[in-house]
Design a protein around this motif. Structure first.
Motif, PDB file in Angstrom:
ATOM      1  N   ASP A  40       0.850  -1.289   0.060  1.00 41.24           N
ATOM      2  CA  ASP A  40       0.079  -0.073   0.060  1.00 41.24           C
ATOM      3  C   ASP A  40       0.912   1.133   0.022  1.00 41.24           C
ATOM      4  N   PHE A  41       0.422   2.240  -0.859  1.00 36.99           N
ATOM      5  CA  PHE A  41       1.404   3.242  -1.061  1.00 36.99           C
ATOM      6  C   PHE A  41       0.479   4.649  -1.119  1.00 36.99           C
ATOM      7  N   TYR A  42       0.376   5.053   0.121  1.00 34.74           N
ATOM      8  CA  TYR A  42      -0.806   6.251   0.159  1.00 34.74           C
ATOM      9  C   TYR A  42      -0.051   7.611   0.244  1.00 34.74           C
ATOM     10  N   THR A  43      -0.185   8.598  -0.440  1.00 33.22           N
ATOM     11  CA  THR A  43       0.281  10.030  -0.185  1.00 33.22           C
ATOM     12  C   THR A  43      -0.893  10.937  -0.278  1.00 33.22           C
ATOM     13  N   CYS A  44      -0.714  12.207   0.556  1.00 31.37           N
ATOM     14  CA  CYS A  44      -1.575  13.226   0.409  1.00 31.37           C
ATOM     15  C   CYS A  44      -1.068  13.983  -0.734  1.00 31.37           C
ATOM     16  N   GLY A  45      -1.788  15.021  -1.415  1.00 38.48           N
ATOM     17  CA  GLY A  45      -1.632  15.744  -2.346  1.00 38.48           C
ATOM     18  C   GLY A  45      -1.602  15.187  -3.733  1.00 38.48           C
ATOM     19  N   THR A  46      -0.872  15.712  -4.776  1.00 37.72           N
ATOM     20  CA  THR A  46      -1.216  15.357  -6.062  1.00 37.72           C
ATOM     21  C   THR A  46       0.255  14.726  -6.681  1.00 37.72           C
ATOM     22  N   LEU A  47       0.934  14.259  -5.839  1.00 36.22           N
ATOM     23  CA  LEU A  47       2.258  13.474  -6.344  1.00 36.22           C
ATOM     24  C   LEU A  47       1.962  12.263  -7.038  1.00 36.22           C
ATOM     25  N   GLU A  48       2.797  12.133  -8.350  1.00 35.54           N
ATOM     26  CA  GLU A  48       2.432  11.255  -9.153  1.00 35.54           C
ATOM     27  C   GLU A  48       3.506  10.128  -8.714  1.00 35.54           C
ATOM     28  N   LEU A  49       2.937   8.759  -8.549  1.00 33.08           N
ATOM     29  CA  LEU A  49       3.537   7.899  -8.167  1.00 33.08           C
ATOM     30  C   LEU A  49       4.043   6.704  -8.913  1.00 33.08           C
ATOM     31  N   THR A  50       3.698   6.800 -10.153  1.00 33.23           N
ATOM     32  CA  THR A  50       4.022   6.036 -11.491  1.00 33.23           C
ATOM     33  C   THR A  50       5.638   5.164 -11.282  1.00 33.23           C
ATOM     34  N   SER A  51       6.465   6.215 -11.347  1.00 35.46           N
ATOM     35  CA  SER A  51       7.841   5.779 -11.259  1.00 35.46           C
ATOM     36  C   SER A  51       8.113   5.062 -10.185  1.00 35.46           C
ATOM     37  N   GLN A  52       7.735   5.257  -8.971  1.00 37.54           N
ATOM     38  CA  GLN A  52       7.953   4.602  -7.687  1.00 37.54           C
ATOM     39  C   GLN A  52       7.133   3.175  -7.711  1.00 37.54           C
ATOM     40  N   VAL A  53       6.023   3.221  -8.224  1.00 41.00           N
ATOM     41  CA  VAL A  53       5.312   1.799  -8.296  1.00 41.00           C
ATOM     42  C   VAL A  53       6.059   0.917  -9.389  1.00 41.00           C
ATOM     43  N   GLU A  54       6.609   1.319 -10.490  1.00 37.27           N
ATOM     44  CA  GLU A  54       7.380   0.682 -11.495  1.00 37.27           C
ATOM     45  C   GLU A  54       8.688   0.169 -10.511  1.00 37.27           C
ATOM     46  N   PHE A  55       9.449   0.973  -9.690  1.00 43.38           N
ATOM     47  CA  PHE A  55      10.680   0.828  -9.291  1.00 43.38           C
ATOM     48  C   PHE A  55      10.197  -0.342  -8.038  1.00 43.38           C
ATOM     49  N   LEU A  56       9.298  -0.467  -7.436  1.00 44.68           N
ATOM     50  CA  LEU A  56       8.906  -1.461  -6.529  1.00 44.68           C
ATOM     51  C   LEU A  56       8.738  -2.799  -7.164  1.00 44.68           C
ATOM     52  N   ILE A  57       8.241  -2.676  -8.365  1.00 42.65           N
ATOM     53  CA  ILE A  57       7.552  -4.025  -8.937  1.00 42.65           C
ATOM     54  C   ILE A  57       9.178  -4.491  -9.838  1.00 42.65           C
ATOM     55  N   LYS A  58       9.815  -3.823 -10.212  1.00 44.37           N
ATOM     56  CA  LYS A  58      11.150  -4.183 -10.838  1.00 44.37           C
ATOM     57  C   LYS A  58      11.864  -4.953  -9.750  1.00 44.37           C
ATOM     58  N   GLU A  59      12.020  -3.870  -8.497  1.00 42.87           N
ATOM     59  CA  GLU A  59      13.019  -4.524  -7.484  1.00 42.87           C
ATOM     60  C   GLU A  59      12.674  -5.973  -7.011  1.00 42.87           C
ATOM     61  N   LEU A  60      11.186  -5.988  -6.965  1.00 42.73           N
ATOM     62  CA  LEU A  60      10.760  -7.340  -6.556  1.00 42.73           C
ATOM     63  C   LEU A  60      10.832  -8.690  -7.460  1.00 42.73           C
ATOM     64  N   SER A  61      11.074  -8.235  -8.762  1.00 45.86           N
ATOM     65  CA  SER A  61      11.294  -9.072  -9.843  1.00 45.86           C
ATOM     66  C   SER A  61       9.927  -9.731 -10.078  1.00 45.86           C
ATOM     67  N   SER A  62       8.657  -8.836 -10.109  1.00 44.04           N
ATOM     68  CA  SER A  62       7.513  -9.455 -10.219  1.00 44.04           C
ATOM     69  C   SER A  62       7.216  -9.798 -11.652  1.00 44.04           C
ATOM     70  N   LYS A  63       6.616 -10.747 -12.011  1.00 40.85           N
ATOM     71  CA  LYS A  63       6.373 -11.139 -13.389  1.00 40.85           C
ATOM     72  C   LYS A  63       4.937 -10.917 -13.691  1.00 40.85           C
ATOM     73  N   GLN A  64       4.138 -10.653 -12.703  1.00 41.66           N
ATOM     74  CA  GLN A  64       2.582  -9.926 -12.925  1.00 41.66           C
ATOM     75  C   GLN A  64       2.204  -9.143 -11.580  1.00 41.66           C
ATOM     76  N   ALA A  65       1.824  -7.993 -11.808  1.00 36.89           N
ATOM     77  CA  ALA A  65       1.356  -7.164 -10.854  1.00 36.89           C
ATOM     78  C   ALA A  65       0.074  -6.344 -11.186  1.00 36.89           C
ATOM     79  N   MET A  66      -1.008  -6.470 -10.356  1.00 35.87           N
ATOM     80  CA  MET A  66      -2.268  -5.598 -10.300  1.00 35.87           C
ATOM     81  C   MET A  66      -2.001  -4.426  -9.679  1.00 35.87           C
TER      82      MET A  66
END
Length: 126
Positions: free
Chosen positions: A79-105
């Motif tokens: 779960d990644f929750y932030t107040c405001g309008t910050l875009e989290l796309t690059s952080q989400v992609e970073f987390l998925i890549k670091e976990l070596s996930s082959k599929q993520a929802m």
């Protein structure tokens, strides 16, 4: 000050199970994701389960980032929750890549809004 925020929920499947039981790796990964978004970490706590699994949380000045792992299932929930309008796309992609996930929802929910919304979900994978 706005009360609106963004709540990202990630279900990561087919991850590298070695990473999912490595508490130091997971803590550093979460810290890098938060700091990469210029978030201030107020508190950090991670716990190693026996025989396996890790749970952890970063309390951020703008909200929180939490992680729970099931190495035996090669599954992680974040779960990644932030107040405001910050875009989290690059952080989400970073987390998925670091976990070596082959599929993520990845679910995106607007918080602090007083109107009905359609929860956005997208599938990411390698």
């Amino acid at each position: 000050m706005t009360i609106e925020g963004k709540h990202i929920i990630i279900d990561a499947f087919m991850c590298d199970s070695t990473h999912l039981n490595d508490i130091k790796f997971l803590e550093e990964m979460c810290k890098k994701a938060a700091l990469g978004a210029d978030m201030e970490i107020l508190y950090c706590y991670f716990h190693q389960f026996e025989p396996q699994g890790v749970t952890g949380v970063l309390v951020l000045s703008t909200s929180h980032l939490s992680i729970h792992t099931w190495p035996e299932e090669k599954y992680v929930s974040l779960d990644f929750y932030t107040c405001g309008t910050l875009e989290l796309t690059s952080q989400v992609e970073f987390l998925i890549k670091e976990l070596s996930s082959k599929q993520a929802m990845v679910y995106s929910i607007s918080r602090g809004v007083s109107y009905p919304q359609l929860i956005k979900c997208e599938e990411l994978g390698s």
